[in-house]
Write an enzyme that holds these catalytic residues in place. Structure first.
Site, PDB file in Angstrom:
ATOM      1  N   LYS A 196      -9.800  -7.078   7.770  1.00 48.67           N
ATOM      2  CA  LYS A 196      -8.827  -6.626   8.765  1.00 48.67           C
ATOM      3  C   LYS A 196      -9.238  -7.222  10.100  1.00 48.67           C
ATOM      4  O   LYS A 196     -10.374  -7.037  10.548  1.00 48.67           O
ATOM      5  CB  LYS A 196      -8.797  -5.094   8.856  1.00 48.67           C
TER       6      LYS A 196
ATOM      7  N   GLY B 212      -4.050  -4.128   6.078  1.00 51.63           N
ATOM      8  CA  GLY B 212      -3.087  -3.794   7.117  1.00 51.63           C
ATOM      9  C   GLY B 212      -3.411  -2.442   7.730  1.00 51.63           C
ATOM     10  O   GLY B 212      -4.149  -1.649   7.161  1.00 51.63           O
TER      11      GLY B 212
ATOM     12  N   ASP C  80     -13.794  -2.048   2.623  1.00 51.27           N
ATOM     13  CA  ASP C  80     -12.887  -2.099   3.776  1.00 51.27           C
ATOM     14  C   ASP C  80     -13.640  -1.582   5.002  1.00 51.27           C
ATOM     15  O   ASP C  80     -14.280  -2.352   5.735  1.00 51.27           O
ATOM     16  CB  ASP C  80     -11.618  -1.272   3.447  1.00 51.27           C
TER      17      ASP C  80
ATOM     18  N   SER D 250       0.865  -1.163   0.000  1.00 51.27           N
ATOM     19  CA  SER D 250       0.000   0.000   0.000  1.00 51.27           C
ATOM     20  C   SER D 250       0.911   1.224   0.000  1.00 51.27           C
ATOM     21  O   SER D 250       1.731   1.383   0.907  1.00 51.27           O
ATOM     22  CB  SER D 250      -0.881  -0.023   1.253  1.00 51.27           C
TER      23      SER D 250
ATOM     24  N   GLU E 131     -10.968   0.565  -3.643  1.00 52.59           N
ATOM     25  CA  GLU E 131     -11.303   0.224  -2.256  1.00 52.59           C
ATOM     26  C   GLU E 131     -12.018   1.383  -1.567  1.00 52.59           C
ATOM     27  O   GLU E 131     -11.558   2.524  -1.618  1.00 52.59           O
ATOM     28  CB  GLU E 131      -9.983  -0.123  -1.546  1.00 52.59           C
TER      29      GLU E 131
ATOM     30  N   ASP F 226      -7.058   2.920  -3.323  1.00 51.30           N
ATOM     31  CA  ASP F 226      -7.815   2.948  -2.062  1.00 51.30           C
ATOM     32  C   ASP F 226      -8.165   4.389  -1.730  1.00 51.30           C
ATOM     33  O   ASP F 226      -7.277   5.233  -1.546  1.00 51.30           O
ATOM     34  CB  ASP F 226      -6.961   2.335  -0.937  1.00 51.30           C
TER      35      ASP F 226
ATOM     36  N   LYS G  52      -0.986  -1.067  -4.504  1.00 50.23           N
ATOM     37  CA  LYS G  52      -2.171  -0.287  -4.146  1.00 50.23           C
ATOM     38  C   LYS G  52      -1.712   1.134  -3.914  1.00 50.23           C
ATOM     39  O   LYS G  52      -0.731   1.367  -3.194  1.00 50.23           O
ATOM     40  CB  LYS G  52      -2.802  -0.878  -2.885  1.00 50.23           C
TER      41      LYS G  52
ATOM     42  N   LYS H 101      -2.916   5.027  -2.714  1.00 55.50           N
ATOM     43  CA  LYS H 101      -3.970   5.790  -2.058  1.00 55.50           C
ATOM     44  C   LYS H 101      -4.398   6.918  -2.971  1.00 55.50           C
ATOM     45  O   LYS H 101      -3.556   7.547  -3.639  1.00 55.50           O
ATOM     46  CB  LYS H 101      -3.442   6.374  -0.740  1.00 55.50           C
TER      47      LYS H 101
HETATM   48  O1  OSB Z   1      -7.320   1.644   4.319  1.00 60.35           O
HETATM   49  O2  OSB Z   1      -6.054  -0.036   4.113  1.00 60.35           O
HETATM   50  C1  OSB Z   1      -6.280   1.074   4.605  1.00 60.35           C
HETATM   51  C2  OSB Z   1      -3.254   2.230   6.638  1.00 60.35           C
HETATM   52  C3  OSB Z   1      -3.864   2.929   7.642  1.00 60.35           C
HETATM   53  C4  OSB Z   1      -5.235   3.043   7.628  1.00 60.35           C
HETATM   54  C5  OSB Z   1      -5.995   2.461   6.621  1.00 60.35           C
HETATM   55  C6  OSB Z   1      -5.372   1.739   5.611  1.00 60.35           C
HETATM   56  C7  OSB Z   1      -3.975   1.658   5.610  1.00 60.35           C
HETATM   57  C8  OSB Z   1      -3.227   0.986   4.562  1.00 60.35           C
HETATM   58  C9  OSB Z   1      -1.874   0.460   4.959  1.00 60.35           C
HETATM   59  O3  OSB Z   1      -3.561   0.962   3.404  1.00 60.35           O
HETATM   60  C10 OSB Z   1      -1.738  -0.992   4.820  1.00 60.35           C
HETATM   61  C11 OSB Z   1      -0.460  -1.480   5.491  1.00 60.35           C
HETATM   62  O4  OSB Z   1      -0.457  -1.708   6.709  1.00 60.35           O
HETATM   63  O5  OSB Z   1       0.539  -1.623   4.783  1.00 60.35           O
HETATM   64 MG    MG Z   2      -8.411   0.549   2.904  1.00 57.28          MG
END
Ligand code: OSB
Ligand code: MG
Length: 371
Positions: free
Chosen positions: A265, A293, A241, A138, A216, A191, A164, A166
């Protein structure tokens, strides 16, 4: 079986991130993590509360976790005879929300049971469908597009199987277009962390030309119905999510066709028992899942690896190497990823790694022993 916890130790640790992580709701530079140690017969199990430093992903944050564990969760767990691990989550299910806090305590007890059984946690979960799990990364919102392209390049070179990125309004279509031009063949997804509304349908439809694996959680954190409307208009699969906090939510989302993929999660759904139920609902309905994560320390990471060996975790997850986040992790060895972008599943008891106790203790900013 049957399990009775006689002591709980809470630790609040502070760990600086190697690089800041930016989502549509903000930037994180260092993590404040609450760890739960559950002790029975001199054996310790460990859990990590996966909530963030601010109540922006969900309602939980470092400040809400501590009093909830001390005032509500620990008193209901300590010295209670649990006939089965399935009963642990139920014991605090009357607490509204706060699944990550409840889940951190629940996971500690599952880990404890695995250690009492002298078996790997994946076995206690009833998982073990694979010997290694597929990893994606991510990548947060960057200061510039060249920086993002550089990061993607680095992660692909490390072997990661999918990227992925953001997104948020102002960092979406044009950025993804440049990523696609540069990397036309990669498994790519976006995401949004709830940054859009149904007013953005036409804008979000423009993402269809980039053949993303999925988008996402584009809409509100607690919405399922609008996601169903959006999915009916989009070719790109929606992955849910934030809004899937229970197996019941998963059932409702699937029935409404609110998405075609679910990110599980552990904390968000309140622990292993509910995560398994979400998994089972998805599997019965041919909805693939992957493990999300929350910038976890090694403990949460190791729990995610065990969970990811359930059979329906068929897509690469967000569980990646420790070194992407931490200069030094609190477990040894750290989580490592093979050149093919996979993590080997450990057969050691419990979550499968040793704790680096000295380093862990050096990070503690607050501690509470509950009996
Ligand atoms: O939406 O998946 C998410 C991190 C913090 C809060 C929300 C998210 C995330 C990530 C990080 O996308 C995933 C990771 O731990 O590598
Ligand atoms: Mg997410």
């Amino acid at each position: 079986m049957g399990i009775k916890v006689d002591q709980i130790v809470l630790r609040h640790i502070r760990m600086p991130l190697v690089h800041f992580f930016e989502t549509s709701f903000g930037r994180t530079y260092e993590r404040d993590i609450i760890l739960v140690e559950a002790i029975a017969d001199g054996v310790s199990g460990w859990g990590e509360v996966t909530a963030g430093e601010n109540p922006f992903y969900n309602e939980e944050w470092t400040g809400s976790i501590w009093p909830l564990l001390i005032g509500y969760i620990a008193p209901r767990i300590l010295r209670h005879e649990f006939a089965s691990l399935e009963d642990v989550g139920a014991r605090t299910a009357h607490i509204r929300g706060h699944n990550m806090t409840r889940g951190g305590a629940e996971a500690a007890i599952w880990d404890l049971q695995a250690r009492l059984n002298n078996e790997p946690l994946w076995k206690t979960i009833g998982a073990g469908a694979r010997r290694e799990i597929s990893c994606g990364v991510s990548i947060g919102i960057q200061d510039s597009v060249p920086q993002l392209l550089q990061k993607i390049e680095t992660e692909l070179a490390a072997g990661y199987q999918r990227i992925k990125m953001k997104i948020k309004p102002g960092w979406d279509v044009d950025v993804i277009r440049q990523v696609r031009q540069r990397f036309p063949g990669i498994k790519l997804m976006a995401d949004a962390n709830s940054a859009y509304t149904l007013h953005d349908i036409d804008h979000l439809k423009r993402l269809d030309e980039f053949y993303l694996m999925m988008i996402e959680q584009p809409l509100a954190h607690d919405d399922i119905i609008d996601h169903a409307v959006l999915q009916s208009k989009l070719e790109t699969p929606i992955c849910l999510d934030e809004c899937i906090r229970s197996a019941h939510h998963a059932e409702q989302a699937i029935r409404l066709k609110a998405g075609r993929i679910i990110n599980i999660k552990l904390g968000r759904v309140g622990g292993f028992a509910e995560a398994k139920r979400v998994h089972d609902v998805c599997q019965e309905n041919a909805i693939p899942v992957w493990c999300g994560g929350m910038l976890e320390s090694g403990i949460g990471r190791a729990h995610n690896i065990a969970l990811s060996t359930l059979p329906d975790f068929t897509l690469p997850g967000d569980v990646s190497a420790s070194k992407r986040y931490w200069k030094r992790d609190i477990i040894v060895p750290p989580v490592e990823v093979t050149p093919k972008g996979a993590i080997q599943v450990s057969d050691a008891p419990g979550f499968g790694y040793e704790l680096d106790t000295d380093y862990l203790e050096s990070l503690v900013v607050r501690r509470e022993v509950l009996r």
